[in-house]
Design an enzyme around this catalytic site. Sequence first.
Site, PDB file in Angstrom:
ATOM      1  N   ASP A 177       0.839  -1.198   0.000  1.00 45.15           N
ATOM      2  CA  ASP A 177       0.000   0.000   0.000  1.00 45.15           C
ATOM      3  C   ASP A 177       0.873   1.247   0.000  1.00 45.15           C
ATOM      4  O   ASP A 177       1.969   1.253   0.552  1.00 45.15           O
ATOM      5  CB  ASP A 177      -0.892   0.044   1.259  1.00 45.15           C
ATOM      6  CG  ASP A 177      -1.960  -1.030   1.214  1.00 45.15           C
ATOM      7  OD1 ASP A 177      -2.188  -1.584   0.118  1.00 45.15           O
ATOM      8  OD2 ASP A 177      -2.554  -1.310   2.266  1.00 45.15           O
ATOM      9  N   ASP A 190       2.099   2.096   6.641  1.00 38.85           N
ATOM     10  CA  ASP A 190       2.231   0.666   6.907  1.00 38.85           C
ATOM     11  C   ASP A 190       2.875  -0.052   5.734  1.00 38.85           C
ATOM     12  O   ASP A 190       3.715  -0.931   5.905  1.00 38.85           O
ATOM     13  CB  ASP A 190       0.852   0.044   7.179  1.00 38.85           C
ATOM     14  CG  ASP A 190       0.356   0.395   8.570  1.00 38.85           C
ATOM     15  OD1 ASP A 190       1.210   0.799   9.398  1.00 38.85           O
ATOM     16  OD2 ASP A 190      -0.854   0.277   8.816  1.00 38.85           O
TER      17      ASP A 190
END
Length: 637
Positions: free
Chosen positions: A498, A502
């Site tokens: 992504d 994170d």
Amino acid sequence: MGQEYGADQIQILEGLEAVRKRPGMYIGSTSLKGLHHLVYEIVDNSVDEALAGFCTEIQVFINEDNSIKVIDNGRGIPVGINHKAGLPAVEVVFTILHAGGKFGGGGYKVSGGLHGVGASVVNALSEWLEVVIHSDDGNRYMQRYERGKVMYPLKKIGTTDHTGTEVTFLPDKEIFEETVFDYDTLKTRLREMAFLTKGIRIILTDRREEKEKVRIFHYEGGIKEYVTYLNKNKDPLYEQIIYCEGSKNDVYVEVAMQHNDGFNENCYSFVNNITTPEGGTHLAGFKNALTKTFNDYARSQKILKENEQNLSGEDIREGLTAIISIKIGEPQFEGQTKQKLGNSEARGAVESVVSEQLTYFLEQNPAVAKMICEKAILAQRARDAARKARDLTRRKTALESMSLPGKLADCSDKDPKNCEIYIVEGDSAGGSAKTARSRATQAILPLRGKILNVEKSRLDKILVNNEIKAMITAFGTGISDDFDITKLRYHKIIIMTDADVDGAHISTLLLTFLYRFMPQLIKGGYVYLAQPPLYKIEKNKGVWYAYSDDELNRILMEIGRDNNNKIQRYKGLGEMDPEQLWETTMDPEKRILLRVTMDEESESEIDVTFTTLMGDKVEPRREFIEANAKFVRNLDI
Ligand code: TTJ
């Protein structure tokens, strides 16, 4: 202006012309690396003056026009006539190509430091170079050269109340592919030089932006402070820095070391302030001394019983950070890249200095000695366990002929050159990627959950981790000493996470794993980061994707910002349907891939970056992004 040219001058010009014709022979390359090399060549001269005991400060400026100015407070290059050349010594320094010394082995530059004689090479490769000398006769002298040619005889330009040398040069755009200096590259190398030359003060100033950037590097403790710096994000096993220093057979030896509670070995070796990434005799001497001294100690103290096997060097070096720095008159470099020291006398010198002083240190610090021995014994056990686990998997692969991980959706093409593997975060994105992919050449390996942080685990634990096992078997190369690049099953390894914090974290964990266990993949340029878009913009049936906020604004400017745009911000890969994922991130015709690279010259800096990111003492967000930026340089579309 110009001087009249006699036979000598013609010879000089021919010499410098040779440098301009084949610059690679003298500075390695005309890439960015060669460009920065010019600065080190000049600074080396000032460092030599510091080593001689006459210079305490070196200032380096990156000027607005990308010229470089170096100022030292040494004795000043002599201005008197050199009788052999019939020219002022300073003119000799800048215009006569010195044979031998630094330029052994058929003209290749092999060493620096002790015999800084590269100033004429820098001069030859500069559009212009100016030298100003503050002489101990109370006068200031100056000379200017253009592309190596003397513009006027050395002239007096005033008086002075101190001594020193100032050199300013502008690298020649006819020679170098790029002439814009990178602040971080200079910063890293100058910091290294300061660590290696205790007491010197090196000040770097970047004048190119409105707000000047200034860094001061000054380490009274020298390489002891270097070790502290390298361990700053780790937990040291004990407080002391073990330090050995001495001379033997005309080799000056300095070693500093400290263990941390981690598992990686970080030994960096230098010869005459030049890094030797491939080690050589000095590093071998250090390792021999370390292994022998600790085994002798452990036996004499009965920490190792008679029936127990010796500790291996690797066991003793688990979690060790060490700097081995030697100075030697005529270094001999070997190996393909001439980065491996060959002098046999260096081995004996380091071995003897370290054995003697380390033995003494262990006797004086029994608590520290015991901690290191106990850590080495634990390492030995883990290594045995890991070996057994590996033997087991090796046997398995031989029997079952490569049982690929169940989660891998492999591609049908079997030629690694055509094949790529997407390492995808999460099962749902993995599912989309499997649907989207081009089955012939794109394999998908979805990884579940957090990836194991290899900085925090011993080998035995790492090798039983399922995600890690899956990657190792999918790649086909094996790891560490078993690594075999010819077995690589995909020539592109693409990390797809992504586009958020994170995701950046996960890609950094994956890069850490690759860096520690398969660095050849990174060095070989096989590793890439996919770049999913951040935004989708729709208007009147048109669709645009933006990969950054800047790009979003640019697109909105172009198509007109109004209420009819529906802008979607992607929170993760999972929000894209397979078609969008293909179109934006996986289609070789349209996607953007960032190739992960690393700068071989600053491996110690890379380690600091990784451990900054992966250790406990982490201020995450910004730095993850920065770390990725540091590794990712080349755009590969
Ligand atoms: C040589 O022996 C006599 C006293 O001066 C010694 C010398 O040459 N010192 C010296 C050279 N200090 N600094 C330099 C120097 C500095 C720069 C920035 C560039 C060059 C080529 C030399």
